[in-house]
Write an enzyme that holds these catalytic residues in place. Structure first.
Site, PDB file in Angstrom:
ATOM      1  N   GLY A 505       0.809  -1.218   0.000  1.00 14.91           N
ATOM      2  CA  GLY A 505       0.000   0.000   0.000  1.00 14.91           C
ATOM      3  C   GLY A 505       0.836   1.259   0.000  1.00 14.91           C
ATOM      4  CB  ILE A 587      11.833   3.103   8.840  1.00 13.31           C
ATOM      5  CG1 ILE A 587      12.333   1.648   8.776  1.00 13.31           C
ATOM      6  CG2 ILE A 587      10.664   3.227   9.825  1.00 13.31           C
ATOM      7  CD1 ILE A 587      11.354   0.607   8.271  1.00 13.31           C
ATOM      8  CG  ASN A 589       5.457   7.617  11.496  1.00 14.59           C
ATOM      9  OD1 ASN A 589       5.941   7.291  12.575  1.00 14.59           O
ATOM     10  ND2 ASN A 589       4.426   8.448  11.405  1.00 14.59           N
ATOM     11  CB  THR A 592       2.929   4.238  11.900  1.00 13.27           C
ATOM     12  OG1 THR A 592       3.832   4.765  10.929  1.00 13.27           O
ATOM     13  CG2 THR A 592       2.077   5.363  12.450  1.00 13.27           C
ATOM     14  CD  GLU A 663       0.895  -9.052   3.915  1.00 11.50           C
ATOM     15  OE1 GLU A 663       0.373 -10.146   4.137  1.00 11.50           O
ATOM     16  OE2 GLU A 663       0.686  -8.390   2.900  1.00 11.50           O
TER      17      GLU A 663
END
Ligand code: MOS
Length: 696
Positions: A505, A587, A589, A592, A663
């Site tokens: 996403g 990365i 953020n 999150t 995942e």
């Protein structure tokens, strides 16, 4: 995708900063609206009636008692429900036929003025059916086990190399059916407005829901609007349109009123997909130095007649994981009369890596080698399956960094040696990997004349922080702060974008957001930095950016470490410590991202120790249908969990240089836990979950 190399990091703050969720306040104060929180005027309520047998035909639907309930509006069934057009996904052809494909399939839908009335009606509907004996049991001899196209691969001469190997591992691992249980059950509120269908749905990707509803109700896609503004978790269970949304739209059509349908949790296991059970044989042939010469991974699994093309692709990670000249993978699948399996977090990859990473641990024991050194020794230079280079691969670096943090150096490899009172203590390690994919997406960016920006994209935030990270990408591209822009996501009337799934996403949406905002910046520069009176709007699509041939294998990697304590009197295993070290590109953020990886690891811990569904051969579905019987790890099961990542640079992925993290966190965790159980007790857990009776 491309041979494109993206330039050196153009990124500055707020990308890479731990920005708190933009929707955090709305969520904790209850102002965030989920699918079932929408109640249009005159809204009726629906409750499903599940098939009482696993296979057969509905011969009569007795409605009289249900229709006598106060507030009854309608009982829909195959004999009177609106006819639907073709759907590719046969689980969506609801109430179209008297045939029963699995127990729990919806065979009637009660619609009433109130929720309690709909529920009472559903209980009063009597379904008469002619059952036939179902086929429910998967065995290696099942006559309908087939190997679909693309489900096997072979290189070199596996049988000869395995036969000739100095050290051989040949083991069978099993995983039971596992069910997603998002906090928010699947729900939809549907309303027909003239010829238009407007739906609030709990989905990971509303574009696919719109396309499915348009096909089923024979509408143009622009006659259907689907809103998934806030979604309370999915894990794959909401990754494709599910029957509830079709039922809600159908009922709204039949009673000519808005209709709300929230699935009772007890029906989620039969209607929203699950991780099908797998039986996996892994064979490793190595020399005494631990160099793997031959690797074979064979998987038997099943699907349902409604989802004939589905299978757990559990051998996929094995193809690219370790170097070995002689290789064999094969997946076989049989259609059984069971509820349709589907996506559950890291489908295929998570199942397969439990088996392979357990077998690698068995090999380390057989070769008397450290399991980290064993993996390092079998690190491939290129993807052994395709011969292509990896866009980046830092598995060994993750293992070594994890070993340092975890305190692996002092580990005595001998099993069942460390006792503290009634507890046996042990530690284990496993590798983690997941594909890093990108899907075409569009996005729109708008500059207001009076200052401020609006970014629009039909991305979905299923709790991951997607909304926040996309705002960070936009702000970073525009050179502003996140508070200087608005981000609008979660509706099909926004620019089309792919689902929140497959860990792709953010990479997919972020690419489009970056492109739109970059283009908008250039347009503003053309106007000497002054936004004209009408504002400026840029709409982009990344289809062409992704169109060229791929030359790389793109995967994220990680290492999972577990410390367990097993009670020698009760057989109860507890995970004392869990550490994940990941290499997943930039990365975007850390707040999150940490929470995503942590959640995946907890789900993997849960898979190792507590989660299990039983396919009941007497009834043809799973009796664990609530959170009291399906044991998801809770606070007391989860002690110290630590998440770290390497600063991985990969300029070939997307403009942000990011890989998916949704995942990766679950992959390998279960093997790390069961490998630790072996180290603690000497008991090799090959069948999940590791329940107490197996450890005594
Ligand atoms: Mo994930 S199983 O693609 O939501």
């Amino acid at each position: 995708m491309t041979g494109t190399t993206f330039g050196a990091v153009p990124w500055g703050p707020p990308l890479g900063e731990p920005v708190p969720r933009l929707d955090g306040r709305a969520k904790v104060t209850g102002s965030a609206r989920y699918a079932a929180d929408h109640t249009p005027a005159g809204c009726a309520h629906a409750w499903p009636v599940p098939a009482p047998v696993a296979k057969g035909t509905v011969t009569a639907v007795h409605r009289a008692a249900a229709m006598a309930e106060p507030g009854a509006l309608s009982v829909l069934a195959h004999d009177d429900a609106p006819r639907l057009g073709d759907a590719d996904d046969r689980t969506l052809a609801v109430l179209q036929s008297p045939r029963i494909a699995h127990r729990g399939q919806v065979v009637a839908l009660a619609v009433a003025e109130t929720l309690p009335a709909a529920r009472a009606m559903a209980a009063a509907v009597r379904i008469e059916c002619a059952p036939v004996p179902p086929d429910l049991e998967l065995t290696p001899e099942h006559p309908r086990l087939v190997t679909p196209e693309g489900a096997e691969s072979a290189q070199g001469d596996f049988p000869a190399a395995f036969h000739g190997a100095q050290v051989r591992i040949d083991a069978v691992y099993s995983i039971p059916p596992l069910h997603n249980h998002p906090m928010e059950p699947h729900a939809a509120t549907a309303q027909w407005l003239g010829g238009r269908l407007v739906v609030f749905d709990s989905s990971q990707g509303s574009n696919a829901v719109r396309d499915a509803l348009a096909a089923l109700f024979e509408l143009e896609p622009d006659q259907v609007s689907v809103v998934s503004e806030h979604v309370g978790g999915g894990f794959g269970a909401k990754g494709t349109p599910r029957p509830h949304v079709v039922l809600a739209a159908m009922a709204a059509m039949a009673v000519n009123r808005p209709v709300k349908l929230a699935l009772p949790r007890g029906l989620l296991p039969a209607l929203t997909g699950y991780r099908a059970s797998t039986l996996q044989r892994v064979r490793l042939g190595a020399d005494t130095e631990g160099r793997v010469r031959a690797i074979a991974h064979e998987v038997d699994t099943y699907t349902s007649p409604l989802s004939p093309d589905w299978r757990e692709r559990a051998t996929q990670p094995t193809r690219s994981l370790y170097a070995a000249p002689h290789r064999l993978t094969r997946e076989r699948v049989a259609p059984l009369d069971v509820p349709s399996p589907s996506w559950m977090r890291a489908p295929g990859e998570c199942s397969g890596m439990f088996a392979v990473e357990s077998a690698m641990d068995e090999l380390a024991v057989a070769c008397a080698m450290d399991p980290i050194e064993l993996r390092a020794r079998n690190e491939p230079d290129v993807d052994p399956h395709t011969g292509r280079p990896f866009s980046s691969r830092h598995l060994v670096e993750c293992l070594r960094a994890g070993a340092d943090r975890f305190g692996w150096a002092d580990r005595d490899p001998a099993p069942a040696m460390r006792r503290q009172g009634r507890l046996l203590i042990g530690s284990g390690v496993a590798a983690s990997t997941y594909p890093a994919e990108v899907i075409p997406s569009s996005a729109r960016a708008h500059a207001n004349p009076g200052g401020g920006f609006l970014v629009e994209i039909n991305a979905t935030d299923i709790g991951t922080g997607a909304r926040t990270v996309l705002a960070q990408i936009a702000a970073s591209t525009l050179g502003i702060g996140v508070d200087e822009l608005e981000i609008d996501i979660g509706r099909t009337d926004l620019p089309r974008a792919p689902l929140a799934g497959g860990s792709c996403g953010t990479a997919s949406w972020g690419w489009a957001v970056h492109k739109a905002c970059g283009e908008l910046s250039r347009r503003i520069d053309e106007h000497q930095g002054a936004v004209p009176a009408g504002g400026l709007t840029v709409t982009v699509d990344t289809t062409e950016d992704l169109a060229t041939d791929d030359q790389y294998t793109r995967r994220s990697f990680g290492a999972q470490f577990a410390e367990v304590a097993v009670d020698v009197d009760t057989g109860e295993a507890r995970v004392r410590r869990l550490l994940g070290v990941f290499a997943a590109g930039r990365i975007l953020n850390p707040r999150t991202a940490r929470s995503q990886l942590l959640g995946g690891m907890i789900m993997g811990l849960s898979m190792a120790l507590t989660e299990t569904s039983t396919l009941d051969l007497a009834f043809g579905d799973h009796p664990e249908r609530d959170l009291a019987s399906y044991h998801v790890a809770s606070c007391a099961d989860v002690r110290e969990i630590d998440v770290h990542w390497l600063a991985e640079e990969d300029s070939r992925l997307n403009p942000m240089g990011s890989k998916g993290i949704g995942e990766l966190g679950i992959v390998g965790t279960a093997a790390a836990v069961t490998n630790a159980i072996h180290h603690a007790t000497g008991v090799r857990v090959r069948d999940l979950p590791a329940q107490p009776d197996a450890l005594l």
